[in-house]
Design an enzyme around this catalytic site. Structure first.
Site, mmCIF file in Angstrom:
data_model
loop_
_atom_site.group_PDB
_atom_site.id
_atom_site.type_symbol
_atom_site.label_atom_id
_atom_site.label_comp_id
_atom_site.label_asym_id
_atom_site.label_seq_id
_atom_site.Cartn_x
_atom_site.Cartn_y
_atom_site.Cartn_z
ATOM 1 N N HIS A 272 -12.835 -3.895 3.567
ATOM 2 C CA HIS A 272 -11.518 -4.134 3.710
ATOM 3 C C HIS A 272 -10.500 -3.756 4.996
ATOM 4 C CE1 HIS A 272 -7.275 -3.195 1.570
ATOM 5 N NE2 HIS A 272 -7.085 -3.832 2.463
ATOM 6 N N HIS B 72 -2.648 1.203 8.481
ATOM 7 C CA HIS B 72 -3.791 0.535 7.657
ATOM 8 C C HIS B 72 -3.936 -0.882 8.250
ATOM 9 C CE1 HIS B 72 -6.387 -1.659 5.057
ATOM 10 N NE2 HIS B 72 -5.503 -2.439 4.469
ATOM 11 N N HIS C 212 -7.137 -4.063 9.478
ATOM 12 C CA HIS C 212 -8.571 -4.876 9.169
ATOM 13 C C HIS C 212 -9.160 -5.137 10.312
ATOM 14 C CE1 HIS C 212 -5.999 -6.715 5.806
ATOM 15 N NE2 HIS C 212 -6.280 -5.545 5.473
ATOM 16 N N GLU D 232 0.795 -1.144 0.077
ATOM 17 C CA GLU D 232 -0.021 -0.126 0.078
ATOM 18 C C GLU D 232 0.911 1.272 -0.111
ATOM 19 O OE1 GLU D 232 -2.759 0.050 -0.549
ATOM 20 O OE2 GLU D 232 -3.764 -1.848 0.180
HETATM 21 O O1 2HA Z 1 -0.571 -5.289 3.255
HETATM 22 O O2 2HA Z 1 -3.551 -5.271 4.114
HETATM 23 O O3 2HA Z 1 -4.334 -3.855 1.980
HETATM 24 C C1 2HA Z 1 -1.437 -6.042 3.066
HETATM 25 C C2 2HA Z 1 -2.847 -5.434 3.136
HETATM 26 C C3 2HA Z 1 -3.126 -4.684 1.844
HETATM 27 ZN ZN ZN Z 2 -5.496 -4.193 3.735
#
Ligand code: 2HA
Ligand code: ZN
Length: 270
Positions: free
Chosen positions: A215, A142, A144, A119
């Site tokens: 995502h 970032h 999840h 990313e």
């Molecule tokens: O790096 O989460 O969006 C792995 C991820 C990509």
């Molecule tokens: Zn991701």
């Protein structure tokens, strides 16, 4: 092998914060396999000796031209690396990169040949935007987060500020600590320049935490701990909402008057 962090306590402190947060992301179940990524702008900790470090490998394209990043340095989680490994060994599972003078490419300079996160275009584009705006934010994360991502599978929650209002109303702290709420970016291909641009637009709309539909989230902050704390607080609210639904009722949420009182007392935007 000598690490770039040796005898550089300020730089080591910032990288160790990344390792601390990487451990939390793994423990929370938000970082399956290589999921998620973190970058921090470390330019202020870079001394003459670091500036003179040769590139470990060749020059790599960023995929975008980012003029505000001229002369900048970043610590980046490595692509395909695991947060749980980074928590133990940040300089073996991430690297320091230098942006080249063309502002469209970078070199890895320390500690070893670990290619940065997939990313990278989103992360660096956001850093470029933040610098341009005169922001003091240095970190982008970032991840999840399970409950927040689950909620994006329901179209009603994706309308502007529906999730923000719902999450704020679950527990008083959420608005106090995430006063800008949760921006929404519709589903786009991971790692794409389109996703990067949509994320910047959401940050420009004044959100510090942006939800990528189906995502994950992208959060920015002064440092990586601050960015993590906002996501953690929002996800806690999502968990409370879901626990109520699992008990068989729709939670009432705090009333508008109670929300107003929080905004007044904490001097938050309306
Ligand atoms: O790096 O989460 O969006 C792995 C991820 C990509
Ligand atoms: Zn991701």
């Amino acid at each position: 092998m000598k690490s770039i962090l040796e005898n550089r306590s300020n730089l080591a402190r910032e990288v160790n914060k990344v390792a601390e947060v990487a451990g939390y992301l793994w423990q929370k179940g938000w970082a399956e396999r290589n999921g998620g990524n973190i970058t921090i702008n470390i330019t202020q900790y870079v001394d003459e000796a670091i500036r003179k470090l040769p590139a470990i490998c060749g020059v790599n394209p960023i995929g975008a031209t980012l003029p505000n990043l001229k002369g900048c340095y970043f610590y980046c989680k490595g692509t395909n690396r695991r947060m749980r490994d980074l928590a133990r060994a940040p300089m073996e599972n991430g690297s320091v990169i230098r942006i080249c003078d063309d502002c469209a490419s970078y070199e890895i300079i320390a500690d070893r040949h670990v290619m940065p996160t997939s990313e990278l275009p989103s992360h660096l584009s956001v850093h470029n935007y933040l610098i341009g705006k005169g922001s003091t934010y240095k970190a982008s994360v970032h991840t999840h987060p399970i409950e927040l991502v689950a909620m994006t599978h329901c179209n009603d929650f994706l309308k502007k500020d529906v999730l923000t209002k719902l999450l704020w109303s679950m527990i008083p702290e959420t608005k106090a600590f995430c006063p800008r709420g949760l921006g929404i970016v519709p589903y786009m291909l991971p790692s794409s320049v389109e996703l990067a641009n949509a994320t910047i637009k959401a940050i420009d709309d004044d959100y510090d935490v942006v939800m990528w539909e189906k995502h994950g989230v992208f959060a920015v902050g002064e440092d990586v701990i601050e960015a993590f704390d906002m996501v953690d607080t929002l996800n806690k609210s999502a968990q409370i909402y879901m626990d109520a639904r699992c008990m068989g009722f729709v939670p009432d949420g705090m009333s508008d008057a109670q929300m107003q009182e929080i905004s007044d007392v904490f001097h938050l935007p309306k």
